[in-house]
Design an enzyme around this catalytic site. Structure first.
Site, short mmCIF file in Angstrom:
data_model
loop_
_atom_site.label_atom_id
_atom_site.label_comp_id
_atom_site.label_asym_id
_atom_site.label_seq_id
_atom_site.Cartn_x
_atom_site.Cartn_y
_atom_site.Cartn_z
N ARG A 102 0.88 -1.18 0.00
CA ARG A 102 0.00 0.00 0.00
C ARG A 102 0.90 1.21 0.00
O ARG A 102 1.72 1.39 0.92
CB ARG A 102 -0.91 -0.01 1.23
CG ARG A 102 -1.62 1.30 1.45
CD ARG A 102 -2.75 1.19 2.45
NE ARG A 102 -3.87 0.46 1.88
CZ ARG A 102 -5.08 0.40 2.42
NH1 ARG A 102 -5.32 1.04 3.56
NH2 ARG A 102 -6.04 -0.29 1.85
N HIS A 129 -7.22 0.80 -6.47
CA HIS A 129 -7.38 -0.15 -5.35
C HIS A 129 -7.97 -1.44 -5.94
O HIS A 129 -9.13 -1.78 -5.71
CB HIS A 129 -8.30 0.46 -4.30
CG HIS A 129 -8.21 -0.17 -2.94
ND1 HIS A 129 -7.41 -1.27 -2.67
CD2 HIS A 129 -8.84 0.13 -1.77
CE1 HIS A 129 -7.56 -1.61 -1.39
NE2 HIS A 129 -8.41 -0.77 -0.83
N GLN A 132 -9.74 -4.09 -3.78
CA GLN A 132 -11.07 -3.64 -3.36
C GLN A 132 -12.09 -3.93 -4.46
O GLN A 132 -13.19 -4.42 -4.19
CB GLN A 132 -11.03 -2.14 -3.05
CG GLN A 132 -12.35 -1.57 -2.57
CD GLN A 132 -12.73 -2.11 -1.20
OE1 GLN A 132 -11.95 -2.06 -0.27
NE2 GLN A 132 -13.95 -2.64 -1.08
N ASP A 224 -17.35 6.42 -1.32
CA ASP A 224 -16.10 6.29 -0.57
C ASP A 224 -15.84 7.65 0.09
O ASP A 224 -16.51 8.64 -0.23
CB ASP A 224 -14.96 5.93 -1.54
CG ASP A 224 -13.61 5.76 -0.85
OD1 ASP A 224 -13.58 5.55 0.38
OD2 ASP A 224 -12.57 5.83 -1.55
N CYS A 264 -16.37 1.02 0.47
CA CYS A 264 -15.17 0.21 0.72
C CYS A 264 -14.78 0.23 2.19
O CYS A 264 -14.07 -0.65 2.64
CB CYS A 264 -14.03 0.70 -0.15
SG CYS A 264 -13.60 2.42 0.15
#
Ligand code: CP
Ligand code: NVA
Length: 306
Positions: A102, A129, A132, A224, A264
């Site tokens: 990450r 991502h 995700q 998000d 998420c």
């Protein structure tokens, strides 16, 4: 996918994405069937930003398939004292079988992948991502079947999560609508790539500033955080600009009557989503969070297993 990197969801062909999602479903329904797939494999998990879900779901995925996870915080590595990402990748490749990271820029991720001799997985960058998106699509399939021809509406910031959802959605033939304030649209190159993919899959991509029209008849509503990690200085300003880009009961009422709501996580109730929606009957965010683990098991098994 043996030995491959996953830096963007666009690293997958549509049939590879479908295969991963089928495996994710299989491992969820019968975890024991994947019990030894990573036997003895060592996976480094590097976090240069905070994480709850990604860290624990990856660690759990590795361990439950017989592998060993080594969780590393960026500021505890020599990376935090100026060692290059390339040198870090070369060295870790001598110790581990895969690197999950990450980080910030996509260029940093690409530099690591270029230097490393083992597969590299994007566990969130400023641009994407992809893990995700795997869990998001698994959740949509689980609750509403094949996304092909269905409307997936994302309301909020045109960020990393939006980019991966857009790409993955059109790869599966969905009609993806993204509603953001002006100047917070998704990156133009990602939109153009979605248009290109959609031409081959029957899906479509639409970017708008109207969250209400974007929600009309949607099967999936997604949002998000307004300020992503690394954008803390912009958070207060964004709260003003984004007030109309919240999934609340009024927006939900415009979607299909059986629409599902995804986020998420982590969520900020009262900002990008109202408490009554995220904690309400149409929210599937806890299944979505759980699916991170199943989707990542499927991914690691395809990348690492013999
Ligand atoms: N959704 C997600 O990636 O959560 P974390 O930041 O907790 O890993
Ligand atoms: N867009 C958010 C996602 C967090 C999982 C961020 O980058 O902070």
């Amino acid at each position: 996918m043996k030995g491959r990197d996953l830096l963007s969801i666009d690293d997958l062909a549509p049939e590879e994405l479908r295969s991963l999602l089928a495996d994710a479903r299989a491992v969820k329904s019968d975890p024991a069937s994947f019990g030894d797939r990573l036997h003895g494999a060592r996976v480094a998990l590097i976090f240069e930003k905070p994480s709850t879900r990604t860290r624990v779901s990856f660690e759990s995925a590795v361990v439950s398939m017989g592998g060993h996870a080594i969780v590393l915080r960026g500021d505890e590595l020599q990376l935090g004292r100026g060692e290059t990402i390339e040198d870090t990748g070369k060295v870790l490749s001598r110790y581990v079988d895969a690197i999950v990271i990450r980080t910030f820029g996509q260029d940093r991720l690409e530099a690591l992948a270029q230097a490393a001799e083992v597969p590299v997985v994007n566990a969130l960058s400023d641009q994407e991502h992809p893990c995700q998106a795997l869990a998001d699509l698994q959740t949509i399939i689980e609750h509403r079947g094949d996304p092909a021809g269905k409307v997936i509406t994302y309301i909020g910031d045109g960020n990393n999560v939006a980019h991966s959802l857009m790409l993955g959605g059109v790869m599966l033939g969905a009609h993806v609508r993204v509603a953001t304030p002006a100047e917070y649209e998704p990156v133009e190159t990602v939109v153009m790539r979605c248009e290109q993919i959609a031409r081959g899959t029957g899906g479509s991509i639409e970017v708008t500033h109207d969250p209400h029209r974007a929600a009309d008849g949607a099967t999936v509503l997604y949002t998000d955080v307004w300020a992503s990690m690394g954008q803390e200085a912009e958070a207060e300003e964004k709260k003003k600009v984004f007030t109309d880009y919240r999934i609340d009961s009024a927006i939900l009422a415009r979607a299909a009557s059986d629409a599902i709501v995804l986020h998420c996580l982590p969520a900020h109730r009262g900002e990008e989503i109202s408490a009554e929606v995220i904690d309400g009957p149409q929210s599937v965010v806890w299944d979505e969070a759980e699916n991170r683990m199943h989707a990542q098991k499927a991914l690691l098994a395809q990348i690492l297993a013999d």
